[in-house]
Enzyme design. Sequence first.
Site, PDB file in Angstrom:
ATOM      1  N   ASP A  66       0.849  -1.191   0.000  1.00  0.00           N
ATOM      2  CA  ASP A  66       0.000   0.000   0.000  1.00  0.00           C
ATOM      3  C   ASP A  66       0.884   1.240   0.000  1.00  0.00           C
ATOM      4  OD1 ASP A  66      -1.971   1.877   0.398  1.00  0.00           O
ATOM      5  OD2 ASP A  66      -2.131   1.502   2.559  1.00  0.00           O
ATOM      6  N   ASP A  70      -4.175   3.810   2.857  1.00  0.00           N
ATOM      7  CA  ASP A  70      -5.600   3.500   3.043  1.00  0.00           C
ATOM      8  C   ASP A  70      -5.822   2.038   3.419  1.00  0.00           C
ATOM      9  OD1 ASP A  70      -5.144   2.177   0.688  1.00  0.00           O
ATOM     10  OD2 ASP A  70      -6.696   3.199  -0.471  1.00  0.00           O
ATOM     11  N   ASP A 143      -5.656 -10.298 -15.716  1.00  0.00           N
ATOM     12  CA  ASP A 143      -6.764 -11.193 -15.423  1.00  0.00           C
ATOM     13  C   ASP A 143      -8.029 -10.556 -15.990  1.00  0.00           C
ATOM     14  OD1 ASP A 143      -8.244 -13.155 -14.133  1.00  0.00           O
ATOM     15  OD2 ASP A 143      -7.140 -12.944 -12.253  1.00  0.00           O
ATOM     16  N   ASP A 245     -10.714 -15.483 -16.645  1.00  0.00           N
ATOM     17  CA  ASP A 245     -11.294 -15.970 -15.399  1.00  0.00           C
ATOM     18  C   ASP A 245     -12.547 -16.803 -15.656  1.00  0.00           C
ATOM     19  OD1 ASP A 245     -11.488 -15.618 -12.363  1.00  0.00           O
ATOM     20  OD2 ASP A 245     -13.483 -14.998 -13.035  1.00  0.00           O
ATOM     21  N   GLU A 299      -8.895 -20.118 -16.854  1.00  0.00           N
ATOM     22  CA  GLU A 299      -9.032 -20.840 -15.595  1.00  0.00           C
ATOM     23  C   GLU A 299      -9.936 -22.046 -15.814  1.00  0.00           C
ATOM     24  OE1 GLU A 299     -10.344 -19.890 -11.034  1.00  0.00           O
ATOM     25  OE2 GLU A 299     -11.552 -19.115 -12.646  1.00  0.00           O
ATOM     26  N   HIS A 366      -4.877 -17.193  -5.410  1.00  0.00           N
ATOM     27  CA  HIS A 366      -5.709 -16.382  -4.522  1.00  0.00           C
ATOM     28  C   HIS A 366      -7.000 -17.080  -4.094  1.00  0.00           C
ATOM     29  CE1 HIS A 366      -7.231 -16.066  -8.514  1.00  0.00           C
ATOM     30  NE2 HIS A 366      -8.352 -15.560  -8.036  1.00  0.00           N
ATOM     31  N   ASP A 367      -7.287 -18.237  -4.646  1.00  0.00           N
ATOM     32  CA  ASP A 367      -8.492 -18.980  -4.269  1.00  0.00           C
ATOM     33  C   ASP A 367      -8.160 -20.158  -3.363  1.00  0.00           C
ATOM     34  OD1 ASP A 367     -10.148 -17.386  -5.841  1.00  0.00           O
ATOM     35  OD2 ASP A 367      -9.792 -18.605  -7.624  1.00  0.00           O
TER      36      ASP A 367
HETATM   37  C1  GLC Z   1     -12.355 -17.135 -10.430  1.00  0.00           C
HETATM   38  C2  GLC Z   1     -11.444 -16.341  -9.540  1.00  0.00           C
HETATM   39  C3  GLC Z   1     -12.080 -16.175  -8.193  1.00  0.00           C
HETATM   40  C4  GLC Z   1     -13.409 -15.487  -8.362  1.00  0.00           C
HETATM   41  C5  GLC Z   1     -14.298 -16.225  -9.351  1.00  0.00           C
HETATM   42  C6  GLC Z   1     -15.461 -15.403  -9.778  1.00  0.00           C
HETATM   43  O1  GLC Z   1     -12.458 -18.452 -10.039  1.00  0.00           O
HETATM   44  O2  GLC Z   1     -10.196 -16.961  -9.467  1.00  0.00           O
HETATM   45  O3  GLC Z   1     -11.270 -15.471  -7.310  1.00  0.00           O
HETATM   46  O4  GLC Z   1     -14.059 -15.417  -7.120  1.00  0.00           O
HETATM   47  O5  GLC Z   1     -13.599 -16.536 -10.538  1.00  0.00           O
HETATM   48  O6  GLC Z   1     -15.020 -14.368 -10.604  1.00  0.00           O
END
Ligand code: GLC
Length: 591
Positions: A66, A70, A143, A245, A299, A366-367
């Site tokens: 950051d 914020d 992304d 995505d 993805e 991140h998931d």
């Molecule tokens: C993908 C992303 C995830 C998001 C989902 C809906 O799987 O990696 O973080 O919540 O799509 O966009």
Amino acid sequence: MRRLESFKKLNMIKKILGVALALSVMGFSCKSPGKKQTRPTVENSSDQKWWKEAVVYQVYPRSFKDSDGDGVGDLKGIISKLDYIKSLGIDAVWLNPIYTSPNDDNGYDISDYRSIMKDFGTIEDFDALLKGLHERKIKLVMDLVVNHSSDEHEWFKQSRSSRTSPYRNYYHWWNAERGKPAYRWSFFDINSDAWKYDSLTNSYYLHYFSRKQPDLNWENPQLRKEVYEIMKFWLNKGIDGIRLDAFQLASKDTSFPPLPAGYENNIIKYYGMGPHLHDYLQEMNREVFSKYDIMTVAEGAGSSFEDAHALVDPDRNELNMAYHFEGIDFGNFRPDYNLVGFKEIYSRWDSAFAIKGWLSIFLANHDQPRMVSHWGNDDSLFREASSKMLTTFALSMRGTPYYYYGDELGMSNIKFDNIEDYRDIATLNKYKKLKSDGGDLDKYIETQKRASRDNGRTPLQWDDSPNAGFTSGKPWIKVNPNFTTVNAAAQEKDSNSVLNYFRKMVKLRRENEVLVYGLYTLLDKDNPDVYAYTRELNGKKFLVLLNFKSKATTVDTGGIDLSKAKILISNYASTSVDNKLQPYEAVIYEL
Ligand code: GLC
């Protein structure tokens, strides 16, 4: 990257874990192709590509750095850390969505595809970031979320306004006088219902994710054209790749027939790879991708090897590489998790892609929870060794490694005790639902300590100053309290740190084509503790030994002569050249 320059340039509802891992719902299992493969060589893999040789470093912008206090990471923050990123030796950065968004799902709900989210900065900041990366010879992969938009996108506002709006068909609507549409499960909806009734036009709209993430209608050529223009907007700025995505969900049978019983056991079979997905990708490739030297990945990869191959078969002109979930879904929080099964999954996928097509290799994103907590051991005794061991794995397999920010420090799950600390819509909505159903909330919180996506989203631990040097304000999500010992500044000073091991491993991969293109052969497949394999290319042969357990053990390398073996890298100072391995030991030999 040196060589780069020389080339031309599931189970649907995770019953055990709840919705926190809903994204891994996109997982599936694929049967072995059973075809005999020929040995790959660089000569016959005809197509050396920069994106095959690249190590991709994933930056979650909200949590990286950051710059303005914020509490939310931003582009200027990333710019201030470009030299750190460069020092890792990586080739490309994948940035999670940075577009304007109301943040129902941390930027995966886009309300304007051509502008930057205020929290993150401005388009000028973006231009400076791209320039800074390119000056350092690092590529940028963006992304793009186009299975759905935000409900605050102008398209949706128009679409909702009347049944005759020219934007009506940008989304999937079902007029209520036809009765209720057949049930569709939603990843994030509190009631798991993907149809939301909208009284304004007496219709339902479809949202596979949250109510604020309506699905775009890819059947509509006008929508597709708009998306291609968005892609060109960013590609013309000079970005080097696109991650699509949730794209395997984009094509739908728009008659929305009832789903057969048992559909939840293979959601992707019914939700993924719809009737026109390949047509859309081929059109996208023709209209956009083919005009740029870029890396493209979607993805998810369908529910069979046929699906996955079709996505990335170079002759079909769709995408560059497949990003499948079978490996990541087989986590150590699953009752059936075991190393033999883990090895089987990676070996089966490797063999299916040995000749044609290309895979991504990743142990976190991140998931997902943190790599070391998910696959290694985050106890202070083993955190470092097991992080290094996992890094050795991720960077010595065939496929493009995607490495998640913070894993280079061995960051671990934060394991929040209180629901108030969580920020992720997946964890929060599942909690609300359980609460209203009278479910076991304590048990749920325990599962979230292992599985919640927020475990992998805490701020990067830069140093031991307040908030780990991430922000001078109040961080949007708590910093892992272990930052006082686990942080980049401390690890910079230690030549044996997890961070410096990552750098060495990246260098080893960069300097040895065999780790990129070489034939992979699994050894000692039934060994429950050790993952052992060789990589071979043009007369060069490496042996990789990885102890996935917290006890010393042995490996049977099938009579490989170690007498002349040279240690290329090891996570222990004292490594003896033999078949014995210390807890979480990782070693790569040149034979
Ligand atoms: C993908 C992303 C995830 C998001 C989902 C809906 O799987 O990696 O973080 O919540 O799509 O966009």
